[in-house]
Design a protein around this motif. Structure first.
Motif, PDB file in Angstrom:
ATOM      1  N   ASP A 131      -2.968 -10.359   0.894  1.00 16.83           N
ATOM      2  CA  ASP A 131      -1.808 -10.761   1.688  1.00 16.83           C
ATOM      3  C   ASP A 131      -2.244 -11.638   2.847  1.00 16.83           C
ATOM      4  N   TRP A 132      -3.358 -11.244   3.503  1.00 18.98           N
ATOM      5  CA  TRP A 132      -3.813 -11.996   4.675  1.00 18.98           C
ATOM      6  C   TRP A 132      -5.342 -12.005   4.753  1.00 18.98           C
ATOM      7  N   LEU A 133      -5.883 -13.136   5.131  1.00 19.46           N
ATOM      8  CA  LEU A 133      -7.269 -13.261   5.567  1.00 19.46           C
ATOM      9  C   LEU A 133      -7.240 -13.392   7.086  1.00 19.46           C
ATOM     10  N   VAL A 134      -8.040 -12.582   7.776  1.00 14.16           N
ATOM     11  CA  VAL A 134      -8.106 -12.654   9.238  1.00 14.16           C
ATOM     12  C   VAL A 134      -9.549 -12.953   9.627  1.00 14.16           C
ATOM     13  N   PRO A 135      -9.930 -14.230   9.640  1.00 15.04           N
ATOM     14  CA  PRO A 135     -11.290 -14.594  10.027  1.00 15.04           C
ATOM     15  C   PRO A 135     -11.414 -14.664  11.548  1.00 15.04           C
ATOM     16  N   HIS A 136     -12.646 -14.609  12.020  1.00 14.03           N
ATOM     17  CA  HIS A 136     -12.873 -14.887  13.442  1.00 14.03           C
ATOM     18  C   HIS A 136     -12.299 -16.248  13.779  1.00 14.03           C
ATOM     19  N   SER A 137     -11.495 -16.319  14.844  1.00 12.08           N
ATOM     20  CA  SER A 137     -10.847 -17.576  15.242  1.00 12.08           C
ATOM     21  C   SER A 137     -11.785 -18.415  16.099  1.00 12.08           C
ATOM     22  N   ALA A 138     -12.772 -18.987  15.444  1.00 14.49           N
ATOM     23  CA  ALA A 138     -13.717 -19.843  16.153  1.00 14.49           C
ATOM     24  C   ALA A 138     -13.164 -21.250  16.307  1.00 14.49           C
ATOM     25  N   ASN A 139     -12.621 -21.764  15.221  1.00  9.58           N
ATOM     26  CA  ASN A 139     -12.221 -23.165  15.143  1.00  9.58           C
ATOM     27  C   ASN A 139     -11.271 -23.267  13.953  1.00  9.58           C
ATOM     28  N   LEU A 140     -10.055 -23.706  14.168  1.00  6.71           N
ATOM     29  CA  LEU A 140      -9.063 -23.705  13.092  1.00  6.71           C
ATOM     30  C   LEU A 140      -9.404 -24.696  11.988  1.00  6.71           C
ATOM     31  N   ARG A 141     -10.113 -25.763  12.310  1.00  8.30           N
ATOM     32  CA  ARG A 141     -10.528 -26.698  11.268  1.00  8.30           C
ATOM     33  C   ARG A 141     -11.552 -26.028  10.335  1.00  8.30           C
ATOM     34  N   MET A 142     -12.425 -25.217  10.918  1.00  8.01           N
ATOM     35  CA  MET A 142     -13.385 -24.464  10.123  1.00  8.01           C
ATOM     36  C   MET A 142     -12.663 -23.478   9.212  1.00  8.01           C
ATOM     37  N   ILE A 143     -11.637 -22.815   9.736  1.00  5.13           N
ATOM     38  CA  ILE A 143     -10.891 -21.836   8.943  1.00  5.13           C
ATOM     39  C   ILE A 143     -10.135 -22.533   7.812  1.00  5.13           C
ATOM     40  N   GLU A 144      -9.583 -23.713   8.082  1.00 12.89           N
ATOM     41  CA  GLU A 144      -8.934 -24.480   7.016  1.00 12.89           C
ATOM     42  C   GLU A 144      -9.914 -24.757   5.880  1.00 12.89           C
ATOM     43  N   ALA A 145     -11.148 -25.140   6.231  1.00 12.90           N
ATOM     44  CA  ALA A 145     -12.152 -25.453   5.216  1.00 12.90           C
ATOM     45  C   ALA A 145     -12.570 -24.199   4.454  1.00 12.90           C
ATOM     46  N   ILE A 146     -12.690 -23.074   5.150  1.00 16.12           N
ATOM     47  CA  ILE A 146     -13.039 -21.809   4.487  1.00 16.12           C
ATOM     48  C   ILE A 146     -11.951 -21.421   3.498  1.00 16.12           C
ATOM     49  N   CYS A 147     -10.697 -21.529   3.919  1.00 12.72           N
ATOM     50  CA  CYS A 147      -9.583 -21.203   3.021  1.00 12.72           C
ATOM     51  C   CYS A 147      -9.586 -22.107   1.795  1.00 12.72           C
ATOM     52  N   GLU A 148      -9.851 -23.392   2.003  1.00 15.77           N
ATOM     53  CA  GLU A 148      -9.875 -24.330   0.885  1.00 15.77           C
ATOM     54  C   GLU A 148     -10.947 -23.936  -0.128  1.00 15.77           C
ATOM     55  N   ARG A 149     -12.131 -23.530   0.361  1.00 13.33           N
ATOM     56  CA  ARG A 149     -13.211 -23.149  -0.549  1.00 13.33           C
ATOM     57  C   ARG A 149     -12.915 -21.835  -1.263  1.00 13.33           C
ATOM     58  N   LEU A 150     -12.081 -20.998  -0.656  1.00 20.27           N
ATOM     59  CA  LEU A 150     -11.686 -19.742  -1.288  1.00 20.27           C
ATOM     60  C   LEU A 150     -10.505 -19.921  -2.238  1.00 20.27           C
ATOM     61  N   GLY A 151      -9.862 -21.085  -2.206  1.00 16.71           N
ATOM     62  CA  GLY A 151      -8.652 -21.283  -2.979  1.00 16.71           C
ATOM     63  C   GLY A 151      -7.486 -20.498  -2.429  1.00 16.71           C
ATOM     64  N   LEU A 152      -7.486 -20.293  -1.114  1.00 14.56           N
ATOM     65  CA  LEU A 152      -6.457 -19.499  -0.445  1.00 14.56           C
ATOM     66  C   LEU A 152      -5.642 -20.409   0.465  1.00 14.56           C
ATOM     67  N   PRO A 153      -4.322 -20.404   0.388  1.00 12.23           N
ATOM     68  CA  PRO A 153      -3.531 -21.254   1.288  1.00 12.23           C
ATOM     69  C   PRO A 153      -3.825 -20.921   2.748  1.00 12.23           C
ATOM     70  N   TYR A 154      -3.984 -21.956   3.559  1.00 17.87           N
ATOM     71  CA  TYR A 154      -4.256 -21.747   4.986  1.00 17.87           C
ATOM     72  C   TYR A 154      -3.154 -20.928   5.648  1.00 17.87           C
ATOM     73  N   GLU A 155      -1.948 -21.008   5.130  1.00 21.00           N
ATOM     74  CA  GLU A 155      -0.816 -20.261   5.695  1.00 21.00           C
ATOM     75  C   GLU A 155      -0.991 -18.761   5.571  1.00 21.00           C
ATOM     76  N   ARG A 156      -1.948 -18.309   4.756  1.00 25.72           N
ATOM     77  CA  ARG A 156      -2.209 -16.882   4.623  1.00 25.72           C
ATOM     78  C   ARG A 156      -3.393 -16.430   5.461  1.00 25.72           C
ATOM     79  N   ALA A 157      -3.788 -17.257   6.424  1.00 27.24           N
ATOM     80  CA  ALA A 157      -4.809 -16.867   7.397  1.00 27.24           C
ATOM     81  C   ALA A 157      -4.123 -16.539   8.727  1.00 27.24           C
ATOM     82  N   LEU A 158      -4.477 -15.405   9.303  1.00 23.32           N
ATOM     83  CA  LEU A 158      -3.981 -15.022  10.624  1.00 23.32           C
ATOM     84  C   LEU A 158      -5.029 -15.410  11.657  1.00 23.32           C
ATOM     85  N   THR A 159      -4.609 -16.154  12.683  1.00 18.96           N
ATOM     86  CA  THR A 159      -5.545 -16.671  13.679  1.00 18.96           C
ATOM     87  C   THR A 159      -4.978 -16.491  15.082  1.00 18.96           C
TER      88      THR A 159
END
Length: 332
Positions: free
Chosen positions: A252-280
């Motif tokens: 339902d949600w990925l909650v990564p450390h909110s270091a840098n939202l551009r980094m989180i976008e790239a992590i989501c892309e590599r996971l095949g997970l929509p960025y909208e399902r990341a809580l930051t």
């Protein structure tokens, strides 16, 4: 699941949450008066729009205590029989006594284990893992787990590469004994040799060819940290999910450390997970290290996105270089 990997044993559930951030906002426009930067550049590179800054007389324990007060206001019965306080922080008021002991004193918990844990941006998840182990031992039943930081007190506001990132805040959750544990899988890995890429300078010998002494301010090689995170964090999240027999799309949600939202976008892309399902929490509060994950969780609880029964992957990563992940069924 790989049969060589033992299943996580859990009798723990997260049952309450609270948070606190200082009143003072430091916007990108204000930072542009201090260093050569501007709002458009910061947002494009990091996604951060502002951060909260503790007052001169406001310290990490003050933020932690305020976050617990918020939790107890929203969940009044949570105070019953609390027997542990764990605080994840890299910015304690003093080397000792611990921030956790100050929290204990503020609320008068009668018989509470209390200690601080320093795993930087992986600290909050590491503290949750620790709380689960303590409860599983049978010696503890209700533990407050807090992530709290006043990073502004160790930020060099002449260094454009770091001062645009960091802010202050605190989040607290209650972890308690449950008949059916809701922590589904756990993951941790450390590459200590990479510790030279992000650290607080201080009294230190040379490490891996780099002298780490200084005035206590944050020093970061952002390029190397970014490369490390993108090359390792997606595999770490996959390992966490694999141990629970789940695919990324079932989250339902990925909650990564909110270091840098551009980094989180790239992590989501590599996971095949929509960025909208990341809580930051970075856009509102900046990088708050150990506080970033609980702040992101509470933002989502308050606006109704995060609900009981949802499957959530928490993943902290940062100085150490350390990573800690926890997959859980949200219980608040």
């Amino acid at each position: 699941m790989d049969p060589r990997v033992p299943a996580l044993q859990s009798r723990s559930a997260v049952t309450a949450i609270g948070s606190y951030v200082p009143q003072r906002r430091l916007t990108n426009e204000e930072l542009s008066a201090l260093v050569d930067t501007n709002d458009e550049w910061i947002v494009r590179r990091t996604g951060i729009r502002e951060r909260r800054i503790a007052a001169d007389d406001e310290y990490t324990s003050d933020l932690a205590i305020a976050a617990v007060r918020d939790l107890l206001r929203r969940y009044p019965t949570a105070t019953d029989d609390i027997d542990g306080v764990l605080v994840a922080t890299t910015t304690p008021d003093n080397p000792f006594p611990s921030v956790a002991s100050r929290v204990q004193a503020a609320f008068g918990f009668k018989a509470a284990l209390a200690f601080d844990l320093n795993a930087a941006c992986a600290g909050f998840v590491s503290a949750l893992q620790t709380a689960n182990g303590l409860i599983l031992s049978g010696m503890y039943r209700k533990i407050l787990v807090i992530g709290a930081e006043t990073l502004s007190k160790i930020t060099d506001y002449t260094d454009r590469s770091t001062c645009i990132l960091f802010g202050d805040g605190a989040g607290a959750v209650l972890v308690e004994l449950a008949e059916q544990g809701r922590m589904l899988a756990s993951h941790a890995v450390t590459d200590g040799g990479g510790g030279i890429h992000v650290y607080a300078s201080g009294l230190s010998r040379e490490w891996n060819g780099q002298h780490l002494a200084g005035d206590g301010r944050i020093v970061q090689n952002g390029r190397e940290v970014y490369k490390w995170a993108l090359s390792t964090v997606p595999d770490g999240v996959r390992s966490l999910l694999n141990d629970a027999g789940l695919a990324a799309e079932s989250l339902d949600w990925l909650v990564p450390h909110s270091a840098n939202l551009r980094m989180i976008e790239a992590i989501c892309e590599r996971l095949g997970l929509p960025y909208e399902r990341a809580l930051t929490s970075a856009a509102e509060y900046g990088n708050t290290s150990a506080a970033s994950i609980p702040l992101a969780l509470d933002l989502a609880v308050r606006d109704g996105r995060l609900a009981a029964g949802q499957t959530v992957a928490l993943y902290g990563f940062g100085s150490g270089l350390t990573q800690a992940g926890l997959l859980l069924r949200w219980g608040v």
